[in-house]
Design a protein around this motif. Structure first.
Motif, PDB file in Angstrom:
ATOM      1  N   ASN A 122       5.616 -11.868  -3.686  1.00  0.00           N
ATOM      2  CA  ASN A 122       5.040 -12.145  -2.363  1.00  0.00           C
ATOM      3  C   ASN A 122       5.672 -11.257  -1.301  1.00  0.00           C
ATOM      4  O   ASN A 122       4.983 -10.680  -0.457  1.00  0.00           O
ATOM      5  CB  ASN A 122       5.246 -13.620  -1.980  1.00  0.00           C
ATOM      6  CG  ASN A 122       4.416 -14.546  -2.851  1.00  0.00           C
ATOM      7  OD1 ASN A 122       3.475 -14.103  -3.530  1.00  0.00           O
ATOM      8  ND2 ASN A 122       4.742 -15.820  -2.840  1.00  0.00           N
ATOM      9  N   ALA A 126       3.701  -7.769   0.661  1.00  0.00           N
ATOM     10  CA  ALA A 126       3.456  -7.753   2.100  1.00  0.00           C
ATOM     11  C   ALA A 126       4.053  -6.538   2.805  1.00  0.00           C
ATOM     12  O   ALA A 126       3.815  -6.316   3.984  1.00  0.00           O
ATOM     13  CB  ALA A 126       4.014  -9.030   2.723  1.00  0.00           C
ATOM     14  N   SER A 130       5.153  -0.947  -0.066  1.00  0.00           N
ATOM     15  CA  SER A 130       5.007  -1.671  -1.339  1.00  0.00           C
ATOM     16  C   SER A 130       4.909  -0.717  -2.525  1.00  0.00           C
ATOM     17  O   SER A 130       5.317  -1.048  -3.638  1.00  0.00           O
ATOM     18  CB  SER A 130       3.783  -2.593  -1.291  1.00  0.00           C
ATOM     19  OG  SER A 130       2.620  -1.829  -1.024  1.00  0.00           O
ATOM     20  N   SER A 174      -1.492  -3.000  -4.443  1.00  0.00           N
ATOM     21  CA  SER A 174      -0.452  -2.651  -3.470  1.00  0.00           C
ATOM     22  C   SER A 174       0.525  -1.617  -4.002  1.00  0.00           C
ATOM     23  O   SER A 174       1.390  -1.130  -3.281  1.00  0.00           O
ATOM     24  CB  SER A 174       0.316  -3.913  -3.055  1.00  0.00           C
ATOM     25  OG  SER A 174       0.916  -4.479  -4.209  1.00  0.00           O
TER      26      SER A 174
END
Lengths: 247, 439
Positions: A122, A126, A130, A174
């Motif tokens: 998580n 974000a 990443s 990501s």
């Protein structure tokens, strides 16, 4: 790179950390024993690590994980790589007789590791950088197929492998690297009571392999490489035959 | 590794012992019920000084962490299980080298201290122990003491060359020497007689840091004492360390049958080796591993000697007795028909050794290998021991598997003083053999 190593005092973690130290990495070592963490810290700093911090915790206590991660973040802000390298080798017989032992093993080797991966996933997802982030986790070839000799450990590691596969799929967009590391037999304190054969590798060889796999963005790696071939065969054996084997 | 694989390099005698392998100094436990203990490094001692038959050995292979390094002074602190190879790999790229190195780098620092090892540069640098600034010693009663020349000085001198009997060395502080790179400028000089050996030895001592000769001890009569001298200095040439992973593929995976090394095969090797060098002097530049550790390239080379194992006989003949006793030794070996594959000769300098039981003292040291052929070999070793004894010399405990208590006590008169520093919880097969059961 700012690397956090969970289970830093394990033999394989130490071998990996030494490779990173030679590249002047910045590391945060997490383990239970402060004295051992201190010895390891000196070793890594001497070998060239730019900065090394340590934090002692019992990683099997899952409801402490969130608070711990916040503290790790304050020690090494914006750490962007983790290696999860702790585990216990279950006493298969004991676990068969007493399920609470089995549950404990599953907690340490699967639930607690998955908890860390989930929370870190998580955080990394974000972030703006990443694509530079890495999550590397040591599972095992034992997780590739359930065998009567070792299936509690195998289940935990197999579940973890599956969990990582899901996370990898989720984080692909990501760019976060999710690496599943599957060692075969390794000569470490964990296997001290097992008769060593020619298939045993040194922690050093495995540590080198982990470092290489992390740096080259791999998804799954068998260490040493020949375990890919062995497990390919093991996995191909039809259940009708496999259920009768004693491996 | 199984317990039975913790033996000595000569694989004679074999020992049955319990093995503990602590991973951290914190886990070190020196008290074992109904058993004495002995630290075990890499097992490169030849005879029984690293064995504790019937007892427990504590393997130090995992206690290999570095603690600190000062890039200005070359002072390195590390755990005593670190090997010389690990230290070389760490220090050479940083411009530093071991001050003294024996013929193999698969030796732990603790082992190097416990045997007070010497190298090709003894005449200029003395023994390994001279470069040990301090160490920490853990005793079986839990006491931990720091030992240095000026702190617990007597325990310091007892532990250097103390064969692991005074306690467990945990951490070590040594001073490395500055070098430019990993290369050695080497001169190889052919010589034809023992007299020539001594001439070259005296002449080269001031010009070369490293000197050692290989001699053909099967050549008799006119050719007695022919050989090759290897003379070396650190080179200014810079270079990277070579990743030696591939080298270890050259290994001896099985035990060769005992007859593989007999007089004829050794003679052939000797002749070839000597005649390979055509001119009298050759100059080359060698990578440090080739110069210092040629045998390390073949893993498990001790298996060439077969299951019965082998003996290494390393003697010191004091300067005053010099050539006469050396000639006696060579003659006795040649007449016996027992083949010696590697015969190394070197003159020690007069830099004093710091250990109570240190082997090096002024004189010439010679080193023979003999396959274990049973009684014939024992007879020869006893004859040679007699010659050494008469000359007032000594035998090296790290290599020895059969010297008598009388000989040991004559070679090492300090053994009486040494006894009071032995840790009551520690013992070794060697010590029980040479001290006549006393502890």
């Amino acid at each position: 790179m700012k690397l956090v190593i969970f289970g830093a005092t394990s033999a394989i973690a130490m071998a990996t950390a030494r490779r990173y130290a030679e590249e002047k990495a910045v590391m945060l070592l997490v383990g239970r024993d402060e004295d051992k963490l201190g010895d390891l810290r000196n070793d890594l700093l001497t070998r060239g690590a730019r900065e090394v911090y340590s934090y002692s915790a019992d990683l099997s206590v899952v409801d402490q994980h969130e608070k711990m991660l916040e503290q790790l973040d304050s020690i090494l802000p914006d750490f962007n790589a983790v290696l999860i390298a702790y585990g216990t080798l279950s006493d298969q017989e004991l676990c068969e007789q007493d399920f609470s032992e089995a549950a404990k093993e599953l907690n340490t080797n699967f639930i607690s590791a998955a908890s860390l991966v989930a929370r870190i996933a998580n955080r990394f997802e974000a972030r703006n950088d990443s694509a530079q982030c890495k999550i590397a986790v040591i599972t095992s070839v034992a997780g590739d197929r359930g065998r009567k000799s070792n299936y509690i450990y195998g289940t935990a590691k197999g579940a973890l492998t599956l969990f990582l596969q899901g996370v990898r799929n989720r984080l692909s967009a990501s760019g976060v690297q999710v690496l599943t590391i599957k060692p075969g037999f390794v000569a470490t304190p964990m296997t001290a009571d097992i008769e060593q054969g020619p298939l045993f590798a040194s922690a050093d060889v495995v540590g080198k392999g982990i470092h290489k796999a992390m740096e080259s963005g791999k998804d799954v790696v068998y260490l040493p490489f020949f375990w890919w071939g062995i497990m390919f065969i093991i996995k191909s054996i039809p259940e009708k035959i496999f259920k009768k084997l004693s491996i | 590794m199984s317990n039975s694989s913790y033996q000595s390099w000569g694989r004679y005698p074999l020992a049955t012992q319990q093995v503990r392998t602590p991973s951290w100094l914190k886990d070190l436990q020196l008290q074992v019920e109904n058993s004495t203990v002995l630290p075990y490094g890499q097992g490169r001692s030849y005879g029984d000084c690293c064995l504790n038959d019937g007892g427990t050995i504590i393997a130090t292979s995992e206690l290999d962490r570095l603690i600190s390094f000062c890039p200005d002074t070359g002072v390195l602190r590390c755990e005593a299980g670190a090997t010389l190879q690990q230290i070389n790999h760490f220090s050479i790229p940083r411009g530093w080298f071991l001050p003294v190195t024996p013929g193999t780098q698969f030796v732990s620092i603790g082992g190097a201290i416990a045997n007070d090892v010497h190298g090709k540069n003894h005449h200029s640098a003395g023994t390994f122990g001279r470069h040990v600034l301090s160490f920490e010693l853990l005793r079986s009663d839990g006491e931990c003491m720091r030992c240095a020349p000026d702190e617990n000085g007597e325990m310091y001198c007892a532990t250097i060359a103390g064969l692991g009997l005074t306690g467990f060395i945990t951490r070590v502080e040594i001073k490395l020497q500055k070098v430019a790179g990993p290369f050695i400028n080497v001169e190889l000089v052919k010589f034809n007689s023992l007299d020539e050996f001594f001439e070259i030895s005296a002449d080269s001592a001031g010009k070369f840091e490293y000197t050692v000769a290989w001699m053909d001890c099967l050549a008799t009569g006119e050719q007695l004492g022919r050989g090759i001298f290897m003379l070396g200095n650190h080179s200014e040439r810079k270079g990277e360390l070579v990743e030696s992973g591939w080298k270890n593929l050259l290994t001896v995976p099985i035990d060769l049958p005992g007859f593989a090394l007999n007089k004829l095969s050794v003679k052939a090797f000797n002749t070839l080796y000597y005649n390979k060098q055509r001119s009298r002097t050759v100059q080359i530049v060698q990578y440090y591993e080739s110069f210092f550790y040629p045998l390390d390239a073949v893993q498990d080379w001790n298996r060439i000697y077969g299951k019965r194992g082998f003996f290494q006989f390393q003697a010191l003949i004091p300067t005053v007795k010099g050539r006469g006793a050396v000639r006696d030794l060579i003659d006795t070996v040649a007449r016996s028909g027992r083949a010696s594959f590697l015969v190394v000769f070197k003159e020690f300098g007069d830099i004093e050794s710091p250990g109570m039981l240190s082997f090096p003292r002024p004189g010439v040291t010679l080193c023979f290998d003999f396959p274990n052929e049973g009684q014939k070999t024992f007879t020869l070793l006893k004859q040679l021991e007699g010659i050494v004894s008469e000359s007032g010399g000594a035998l090296y405990p790290s290599k020895d598997a059969c010297m008598s208590p009388d000989s040991f006590q004559q070679f090492y008169p300090n053994w009486v003083d040494f006894k009071e520093y032995i840790d009551p919880g520690f013992s070794s097969s060697f010590w029980r053999r040479v001290s006549q059961g006393e502890e």
